[in-house]
Enzyme design. Sequence first.
Site, short mmCIF file in Angstrom:
data_model
loop_
_atom_site.label_atom_id
_atom_site.label_comp_id
_atom_site.label_asym_id
_atom_site.label_seq_id
_atom_site.Cartn_x
_atom_site.Cartn_y
_atom_site.Cartn_z
N ASP A 136 74.09 -38.23 0.86
CA ASP A 136 74.48 -37.20 1.82
C ASP A 136 75.85 -36.56 1.51
OD1 ASP A 136 72.18 -38.06 3.09
OD2 ASP A 136 73.24 -39.30 4.55
N GLY A 179 69.88 -35.54 4.28
CA GLY A 179 71.32 -35.31 4.44
C GLY A 179 71.85 -35.79 5.78
O1 F6P Z 1 71.87 -41.61 4.42
C1 F6P Z 1 70.91 -41.43 3.45
C2 F6P Z 1 69.61 -40.97 4.06
O2 F6P Z 1 68.66 -40.80 3.03
C3 F6P Z 1 69.69 -39.72 4.92
O3 F6P Z 1 69.76 -38.55 4.15
C4 F6P Z 1 68.47 -39.85 5.78
O4 F6P Z 1 68.64 -39.18 7.00
C5 F6P Z 1 68.38 -41.33 6.00
O5 F6P Z 1 69.11 -41.95 4.94
C6 F6P Z 1 66.98 -41.90 6.00
O6 F6P Z 1 67.07 -43.23 6.34
P1 F6P Z 1 65.93 -44.31 6.14
O7 F6P Z 1 65.80 -44.61 4.69
O8 F6P Z 1 66.41 -45.48 6.92
O9 F6P Z 1 64.67 -43.70 6.67
#
Ligand code: F6P
Length: 359
Positions: A136, A179
């Site tokens: 991000d 992001g």
């Molecule tokens: O912080 C990294 C990220 O990939 C973000 O861009 C996204 O909103 C989130 O993690 C998704 O999280 P998870 O892998 O827990 O679904």
Amino acid sequence: MRRIGMLTSGGDCQALNATMRGVAKSLYNMYDDVEIIGFEDGYKGLIYANYKIMQPSDFSGILTEGGTILGTSRQPFKQMRVPDENGLDKVESMKHTYRKLKLNCLVVLGGNGSQKTANMLSEEGLNVVSLPKTIDNDLWGTEMTFGFQSAVNIATNAIDCIHTTAASHRRVFIVEVMGHKVGWLTLHAGMAGGADIILLPEIPYDINVVCEAITRRSKAGKHFSILAVAEGAISKEEAAMTKKQLKEKKKNGPVYPSVAYEIGARITEITGSEVRVTVPGHTQRGGSPCAYDRVISTRLGAEAARLIAEEQYGYMVAFRGNDIVQVPLKEVAGKLKTVDPGCAMIQEAKMVGICFGDE
Ligand code: F6P
């Protein structure tokens, strides 16, 4: 004997392994008597003392490997002071593991929440050095996080692939980019992929302005439009709502799988265009790190090892200009680096005709 603990925390990204390799190789080259303890699945491993004693060979051949050899998990900062289901005090438990293993330092590779926990542990008296991880790029104190450029490449490739099919079918395409609550990834991938419209959380959009941009393109003989939409994009109306009003809207309104689908439905309603949505999702965090990330990871890793050698603790290593600097963890913790709507990059994007849905 120096004993260094290491963990990767939060969502994974490319170059976690490359960064650990940078730290480890530098430490092994500096000292004959260093032992690295790898905690499994992030802070969970530190809380429940799940660890392995790493060997130098563990860090060989991993420069180009995505994921993390230690595993990772999300352990929300807010929950750290809340006892687990068996009443275990997680903070005390982490301190206990650190002391029991006689660690000289704990190395944390993590994003926003993980940096907050790293700072808390530092304030609790542990020696901590951290490194800025996240696709991000929203970590305060560093111009670049590792993982970001690799994710930009993947999201850009998704937009590139959409270009040819969008042109053939005269459709409007929306590519939803990750992001979290910031727009760095969407801004960079959108510009690199030649998106016509870019919607970011930092610049609330007006759906009519978005539709006017699509219609303008149509009238100019361009029968397709591509939107790069951040997963956290919000409309002007939503931005003006209170949290309660937003909840009500979500509860009472139509349910969409994600923001891109909602925007797509509105575009069809207003312009009559055929819209397709593509969500590259976690592919943006996968695969091999790009060359840029391999370089900054190696540099950040080496500098983290230097801090450990100099016994300078309580810092996150960061990338500024072309230099690696150190930023006090207490300055990093809890601050988000967002896109400034007035920044040069947004102005330059507007100059080449990219619409941000605001004017
Ligand atoms: O912080 C990294 C990220 O990939 C973000 O861009 C996204 O909103 C989130 O993690 C998704 O999280 P998870 O892998 O827990 O679904």
